[in-house]
Design an enzyme around this catalytic site. Sequence first.
Site, PDB file in Angstrom:
ATOM      1  N   HIS A   1      -5.787   0.110   2.486  1.00 24.52           N
ATOM      2  CA  HIS A   1      -4.894  -0.999   2.155  1.00 24.52           C
ATOM      3  C   HIS A   1      -4.986  -2.106   3.202  1.00 24.52           C
ATOM      4  CE1 HIS A   1      -1.580  -3.280   0.650  1.00 24.52           C
ATOM      5  NE2 HIS A   1      -0.829  -3.055   1.704  1.00 24.52           N
ATOM      6  N   CYS A   2      -5.361  -1.736   4.448  1.00 27.66           N
ATOM      7  CA  CYS A   2      -5.155  -2.695   5.543  1.00 27.66           C
ATOM      8  C   CYS A   2      -6.367  -3.564   5.875  1.00 27.66           C
ATOM      9  CB  CYS A   2      -4.704  -1.941   6.786  1.00 27.66           C
ATOM     10  SG  CYS A   2      -3.109  -1.168   6.525  1.00 27.66           S
ATOM     11  N   LEU A   3      -7.433  -2.943   6.382  1.00 32.71           N
ATOM     12  CA  LEU A   3      -8.512  -3.743   6.973  1.00 32.71           C
ATOM     13  C   LEU A   3      -9.092  -4.801   6.028  1.00 32.71           C
ATOM     14  CD1 LEU A   3      -8.174  -1.887   9.374  1.00 32.71           C
ATOM     15  CD2 LEU A   3     -10.638  -1.611   9.478  1.00 32.71           C
TER      16      LEU A   3
END
Length: 416
Positions: A258-260
């Site tokens: 979900h983040c990078l």
Amino acid sequence: MRVAAIGQGFVGLPLSIAMASSGHTLYGVETNPDRFKSLRACRSYIGDVTDDELRTETGNGRYLPVPDLAEVPEVDVYVISVPTPLTEDKLPDLVHVDRALAQIAEVARPGVLIVIESTVYPRATRDHIAPLFEKLSGLRPGTDVFFAYSPDRVDPGRDIELCDIPKLVSGLDDKALELVRNFYGSVFKEVVPVTSCEVAEFTKLLENTFRYLNIAFVNELSKATSEMDISLREVVSAASTKPYGFMPFHHGPGVGGHCLPNNVHYLSHALNSAGHKSELLAAAAEINESMPRHVMRRLALSLEQQGKTLQGATVLILGVAFKAGVADSRNSPAFAIGAELVSMGTTVKVTDPWLGIDMAADTFTAVELTAEECRDADAVLLVTDHDEIDYETVLASSRLVFDCRGVIGAPEVEQL
Ligand SMILES: NC(=O)c1ccc[n+]([C@@H]2O[C@H](COP(=O)([O-])OP(=O)(O)OC[C@H]3O[C@@H](n4cnc5c(N)ncnc54)[C@H](O)[C@@H]3O)[C@@H](O)[C@H]2O)c1
């Protein structure tokens, strides 16, 4: 403190349990019916939280899952840990944060602290979140209600206690900073205050984008080193013997989670808003996003050496989670590689010890990893190197093994 934690996902659930075990009363608000049902049954769906922990904190009345914020009695603190994805145009999409704010606006009383844990772009708390909340609730930030930003730094699957990770905290004003500092100080071993929400928001993006850029660097190098007959993994490992000034990053099939892959676009958006277009960030995104197609092409070459083409071949993808040791397939390169293969006329099967049968997209078939499935496949493609994969069976039964992670050392294995 009585706390309503909105969003019980990879961030919200471990945080809620840490807060509950520090003596606070936590209402874990989760709108996803399956997740809520699991919480009610004390069944954790997040690797970093055990069923026993859920049972303990539920049993002692400090953790109470609820499906709707409207069912929560008056609290002192709201913590928002909802998704912050991208729009189709790769711009920050704060729709879930906005919804959570609207729900809080319905019930919040003056004096509450609202902590944003979701990753947002710099200035979002000050320019978007607080003004929207004021408009919705009539409560004035800095006077009636206090906004703090504290980015989550959890790395699911990593063996580190949440409370041992130094916790950055910031507030829109002095009072908000004092409130969040005191509250988080009762949960985390070390609280690191910074002077503004903008610094905390930017720090989160810097941390993740640092990783993303370095992965792009080795991903780019890997495309050349495979032509040069040099093992980049050996190069990185050799460079890692230098006691300073080097940190190892490993090339792979692409960057998921979900983040990078989202955060690089959040940072680009922030820089664009300041009138600075970052060519470096754009190039990194292009390189990392090109890796699934590169994997497909490399696999095609390997099959060609066996007199086969991707068209009509069957490929078994090992590992669909975006990284080893987690049950999270968001933005996983496995899907992008699978889609590339399907577009070439390949039949794609997938297997993952961490994910259920619902991991398969319409175009893939989920199977158990067996010697027969390996034998049936023209190629077995390791995308995510879970420890639980039976590598011996894979090696013994497959006609062609292509390893995107450099974990199967046998000489007959093709390496990315
Ligand atoms: N996953 C990570 O490793 C990680 C690490 C650091 C920061 N973050 C950031 O934390 C945020 C959350 O990420 P995540 O991985 O926990 O996401 P997630 O999807 O696992 O969890 C979010 C949860 O919020 C629930 N939800 C959404 N809107 C809600 C609402 N209005 N009321 C109640 N529940 C609601 C969803 O159903 C979901 O279960 C994101 O901004 C992400 O960038 C994630």
